[in-house]
Write a protein that holds these residues in place. Structure first.
Motif, short mmCIF file in Angstrom:
data_model
loop_
_atom_site.label_atom_id
_atom_site.label_comp_id
_atom_site.label_asym_id
_atom_site.label_seq_id
_atom_site.Cartn_x
_atom_site.Cartn_y
_atom_site.Cartn_z
N VAL A 181 -3.22 20.53 -4.07
CA VAL A 181 -4.53 20.92 -5.02
C VAL A 181 -5.56 21.36 -3.97
CG1 VAL A 181 -6.46 19.95 -6.46
CG2 VAL A 181 -4.13 19.40 -6.89
N PRO A 182 -5.80 21.04 -2.96
CA PRO A 182 -6.90 21.59 -2.18
C PRO A 182 -6.83 22.86 -1.57
CG PRO A 182 -6.37 19.38 -1.34
CD PRO A 182 -5.43 19.82 -2.30
N ALA A 183 -5.50 23.38 -1.72
CA ALA A 183 -4.90 24.49 -1.21
C ALA A 183 -5.05 25.93 -2.15
CB ALA A 183 -3.67 24.93 -0.61
N VAL A 184 -5.14 25.41 -3.46
CA VAL A 184 -5.08 26.32 -4.68
C VAL A 184 -6.39 26.44 -5.34
CG1 VAL A 184 -3.97 26.78 -6.83
CG2 VAL A 184 -2.80 25.51 -5.11
N ARG A 185 -6.56 27.93 -5.60
CA ARG A 185 -7.82 28.34 -6.46
C ARG A 185 -7.42 28.95 -7.59
NH1 ARG A 185 -12.22 32.81 -4.37
NH2 ARG A 185 -10.39 33.51 -3.19
N THR A 186 -6.40 29.68 -7.82
CA THR A 186 -5.84 30.48 -9.16
C THR A 186 -4.32 30.16 -9.01
OG1 THR A 186 -5.76 32.55 -8.16
CG2 THR A 186 -7.95 31.97 -9.32
N LEU A 187 -3.94 30.23 -10.45
CA LEU A 187 -2.51 30.14 -10.47
C LEU A 187 -2.09 30.97 -11.60
CD1 LEU A 187 -0.07 28.90 -9.04
CD2 LEU A 187 -0.23 27.07 -10.87
N HIS A 188 -1.12 31.99 -11.24
CA HIS A 188 -0.67 32.90 -12.43
C HIS A 188 0.92 32.52 -12.46
CE1 HIS A 188 -0.76 36.92 -14.66
NE2 HIS A 188 0.56 36.92 -14.08
N MET A 189 1.24 32.71 -13.94
CA MET A 189 2.64 32.58 -14.07
C MET A 189 3.16 33.69 -15.03
SD MET A 189 4.50 29.28 -16.41
CE MET A 189 4.49 28.20 -15.08
N LYS A 190 4.52 34.05 -14.76
CA LYS A 190 5.22 34.63 -15.59
C LYS A 190 6.61 34.02 -16.08
CE LYS A 190 7.80 39.22 -16.16
NZ LYS A 190 8.22 40.34 -15.19
N VAL A 191 6.83 33.81 -17.32
CA VAL A 191 7.94 33.21 -17.83
C VAL A 191 8.94 34.00 -18.57
CG1 VAL A 191 8.63 31.31 -19.35
CG2 VAL A 191 6.62 31.06 -17.89
N CYS A 192 10.08 34.24 -18.52
CA CYS A 192 11.10 34.83 -19.11
C CYS A 192 12.22 34.03 -19.76
CB CYS A 192 11.55 36.12 -18.49
SG CYS A 192 10.67 37.15 -17.79
N GLN A 193 12.48 34.05 -21.08
CA GLN A 193 13.55 33.35 -21.68
C GLN A 193 14.09 34.14 -22.74
OE1 GLN A 193 12.61 30.02 -24.03
NE2 GLN A 193 14.32 28.83 -23.19
N SER A 194 15.59 34.28 -22.65
CA SER A 194 16.14 35.12 -23.66
C SER A 194 15.67 36.73 -23.73
CB SER A 194 16.37 34.61 -25.02
OG SER A 194 16.92 33.25 -24.88
N GLY A 195 15.29 37.14 -22.55
CA GLY A 195 14.91 38.72 -22.71
C GLY A 195 13.27 38.57 -23.11
N THR A 196 12.66 37.75 -23.53
CA THR A 196 11.14 37.64 -23.90
C THR A 196 10.52 37.12 -22.87
OG1 THR A 196 11.74 37.30 -26.25
CG2 THR A 196 9.60 36.93 -25.49
N CYS A 197 9.50 38.19 -22.34
CA CYS A 197 8.49 37.35 -21.00
C CYS A 197 7.08 37.21 -21.74
CB CYS A 197 8.52 38.29 -19.88
SG CYS A 197 10.11 38.39 -19.29
N ARG A 198 6.51 36.55 -20.83
CA ARG A 198 4.89 36.25 -21.21
C ARG A 198 4.33 35.83 -19.91
NH1 ARG A 198 2.23 33.27 -26.16
NH2 ARG A 198 2.16 35.44 -26.98
N GLU A 199 3.30 36.20 -19.68
CA GLU A 199 2.78 35.74 -18.45
C GLU A 199 0.94 35.73 -18.58
OE1 GLU A 199 2.48 38.87 -15.06
OE2 GLU A 199 3.52 40.16 -16.45
N GLY A 200 0.19 35.07 -17.68
CA GLY A 200 -0.95 34.98 -17.58
C GLY A 200 -1.45 34.14 -16.56
N ASP A 201 -2.90 34.21 -16.38
CA ASP A 201 -3.60 33.63 -15.39
C ASP A 201 -3.58 31.75 -16.17
OD1 ASP A 201 -3.77 35.17 -13.58
OD2 ASP A 201 -5.76 35.68 -14.24
N LEU A 202 -3.42 30.74 -15.34
CA LEU A 202 -3.31 29.51 -16.09
C LEU A 202 -4.71 29.02 -16.07
CD1 LEU A 202 -0.12 27.91 -14.93
CD2 LEU A 202 -0.56 29.30 -16.73
N GLU A 203 -5.25 28.01 -17.02
CA GLU A 203 -6.60 27.70 -16.76
C GLU A 203 -6.46 25.97 -16.30
OE1 GLU A 203 -10.06 26.12 -19.71
OE2 GLU A 203 -9.14 27.95 -20.11
N LEU A 204 -6.83 26.08 -14.98
CA LEU A 204 -6.46 24.57 -14.29
C LEU A 204 -7.61 23.74 -14.86
CD1 LEU A 204 -5.33 25.76 -10.87
CD2 LEU A 204 -4.00 25.49 -12.97
#
Length: 122
Positions: A10-33
């Motif tokens: 936790v002390p090392a992280v300011r922001t986190l972004h995620m991209k997820v793909c399943q069965s050819g469909t992808c979604r991505e975005g910044d995570l609200e922590l």
């Protein structure tokens, strides 16, 4: 899909972004922590109409969610990136995993744990 940043990272992280793909469909975005919590049992009353209670206590982790339209039993590829507290980029972490499935009722979940060593399925 939920990602938990473990307390040691936790002390090392300011922001986190995620991209997820399943069965050819992808979604991505910044995570609200948000601060992570763990349930703490309170007490149970005695008697035929007894009730038990619990509340949430901060556990030092951070959690973030990327909402998916549909989660299936097919494998997921997730890529995590972001920035550290000093503004430098975090290492890009990629994992391919199969969501967890419970039966009766059928419920599919996908959760990850992130720390300095990498990312793994929760």
């Amino acid at each position: 899909m939920t990602t938990t940043i473990l307390q040691s990272y936790v002390p090392a992280v300011r922001t986190l972004h995620m991209k997820v793909c399943q069965s050819g469909t992808c979604r991505e975005g910044d995570l609200e922590l948000a601060p992570g919590t763990t349930p703490v049992d309170q007490r149970c009353e005695q008697g035929p109409e007894s009730a038990c209670s619990a509340n949430a206590s901060p556990d030092g982790t951070l959690t973030g969610h990327l909402w998916l339209d549909l989660l299936t039993e097919n494998p997921i590829e997730a890529t995590l990136s972001g920035s550290g507290v000093d503004g430098s980029p975090l290492p890009v972490r990629t994992i391919t995993f199969t969501p967890k499935l419970t039966e009766c009722p059928k419920f599919i979940t996908a959760s990850l744990l992130l720390d300095a060593d990498g990312v793994r399925q929760a």
